[in-house]
Design a protein around this motif. Structure first.
Motif, PDB file in Angstrom:
ATOM      1  N   SER A 226       0.814  -1.222   0.000  1.00 22.52           N
ATOM      2  CA  SER A 226       0.000   0.000   0.000  1.00 22.52           C
ATOM      3  C   SER A 226       0.845   1.269   0.000  1.00 22.52           C
ATOM      4  O   SER A 226       0.447   2.290  -0.562  1.00 22.52           O
ATOM      5  N   SER A 227       2.005   1.247   0.605  1.00 30.74           N
ATOM      6  CA  SER A 227       2.843   2.442   0.729  1.00 30.74           C
ATOM      7  C   SER A 227       3.613   2.721  -0.557  1.00 30.74           C
ATOM      8  O   SER A 227       4.289   1.845  -1.096  1.00 30.74           O
ATOM      9  N   LYS A 228       3.480   3.975  -1.075  1.00 27.37           N
ATOM     10  CA  LYS A 228       4.229   4.357  -2.269  1.00 27.37           C
ATOM     11  C   LYS A 228       5.733   4.355  -2.020  1.00 27.37           C
ATOM     12  O   LYS A 228       6.531   4.037  -2.898  1.00 27.37           O
ATOM     13  N   LYS A 229       6.113   4.712  -0.798  1.00 25.80           N
ATOM     14  CA  LYS A 229       7.526   4.706  -0.446  1.00 25.80           C
ATOM     15  C   LYS A 229       8.094   3.293  -0.510  1.00 25.80           C
ATOM     16  O   LYS A 229       9.209   3.071  -0.991  1.00 25.80           O
ATOM     17  N   HIS A 231       6.821   0.945  -2.389  1.00 28.65           N
ATOM     18  CA  HIS A 231       6.858   0.643  -3.825  1.00 28.65           C
ATOM     19  C   HIS A 231       8.208   1.029  -4.401  1.00 28.65           C
ATOM     20  O   HIS A 231       8.873   0.241  -5.079  1.00 28.65           O
ATOM     21  N   HIS A 232       8.576   2.277  -4.157  1.00 32.16           N
ATOM     22  CA  HIS A 232       9.809   2.820  -4.726  1.00 32.16           C
ATOM     23  C   HIS A 232      11.026   2.057  -4.216  1.00 32.16           C
ATOM     24  O   HIS A 232      11.938   1.736  -4.984  1.00 32.16           O
TER      25      HIS A 232
END
Length: 312
Positions: A226-229, A231-232
């Protein structure tokens, strides 16, 4: 693979002509080739030295990188010195055994597939990473990659070694590339040609399928986060490997396609593409990992200059 001044009719020698149509520019062409080769050797030996010296880099990812570095040192070294002898001294002769040796070492190993599997385990099964991919298991996978290369490639060189070759034995190329050597055979080459095409499809097709499967599973796992951070961070661990794969497969695939379907393309284009395919990936790989991997760049800086150098 010694060079000889011989006549084309010598039955024990092949003649590598260099780059047909660009003979007058051989000296100038040798300048970037030499530069790429030296940078490649320096980068890959530095990589091996840094990983060997720093115990903190004795991890599966860096051990796989060392396997790739050994391939990146070996493949150009069996070809580039001979090319430079042609460019600088017009020494064009190469023994039949030397030519077949070049062919054997000019084939990509399965290391990139193993590296893709490493990234899959690191992202999809991080808690079991140390259990699944121990250093001992990585060593075993390296041996499997070596055995695979020998079992697949050796029959091809043996099949060609049994062929009768035309009297002039002239190869219009800078290296003993398989297709160039095959064209010199005067006998029935149905079996080696079929085996070569099947081998190309198997190696490229099977390896690319496994790599695509690994990254498909990686992308699916990342999308569930869920976290974009996060993801990156997860995708960033794969960036270096993706860049390395592109440097290998893109020019390699393009070079093979121009051989198969680019009959209208000038011969020197085929030759230069084959040479760059041999030189560019080994030169870029240490640079890519140095730029994209903070831990590696810091350790290299420490080993080389006694201080850490972090990528921007």
């Amino acid at each position: 693979m010694a060079a000889f001044n011989v006549t084309p009719s010598d039955p024990s020698i092949f003649i590598l002509t260099g780059i047909p149509g660009l003979e007058a520019a051989h000296i100038w062409i040798s300048i970037p080739f030499t530069t790429f080769y030296i940078i490649s050797l320096m980068g890959n030996f530095m990589l091996l030295f840094a990983v060997g010296r720093e115990r903190t880099l004795h991890k599966p990812m860096y051990l796989l990188l060392c396997m790739l570095a050994l391939t990146d040192i070996t493949s150009p070294t069996v070809v580039v010195p001979k090319e430079l002898c042609i460019f600088w001294f017009n020494l064009k002769g190469i023994t039949v055994a030397g030519c077949l040796t070049q062919m054997f070492f000019l084939n990509t190993s399965a290391t990139l597939v193993t590296m893709a599997f490493d990234r899959y385990v690191a992202i999809c099964n991080p808690l079991r990473y140390a259990t699944i991919l121990s250093n001992a298991r990585i060593a075993k996978l390296g041996i499997v990659c070596l055995i695979r290369s020998v079992l697949f490639i050796l029959p091809l060189t043996l099949l060609l070694s049994q062929q009768p070759f035309c009297a002039n034995r002239i190869i219009p190329h800078t290296q003993c590339e398989y297709i160039a050597v095959e064209k010199m055979a005067c006998g029935d080459i149905t079996v080696p040609r079929t085996y070569g095409l099947v081998l190309l499809c198997v190696i490229f097709g099977f390896d690319l399928t496994l790599i695509a499967l690994s990254y498909g599973l990686i992308i699916r796992a990342v999308l569930r986060i869920s976290s974009k951070k996060s993801h990156h961070k997860a995708l960033n661990t794969c960036t270096a490997h993706i860049c390395v794969m592109l440097t290998y497969y893109t020019p390699g695939l393009f070079s093979n396609l121009t051989h198969l379907f680019g009959q209208g393309i000038a011969p020197y284009v085929h030759i230069i593409l084959a040479d760059l395919y041999l030189l560019i990936p080994p030169m870029l790989n240490p640079i890519i990992y140095g730029v994209k991997t903070k831990e590696f760049s810091e350790k290299v800086g420490k080993c080389m200059w006694g201080e850490s150098i972090s990528p921007r």
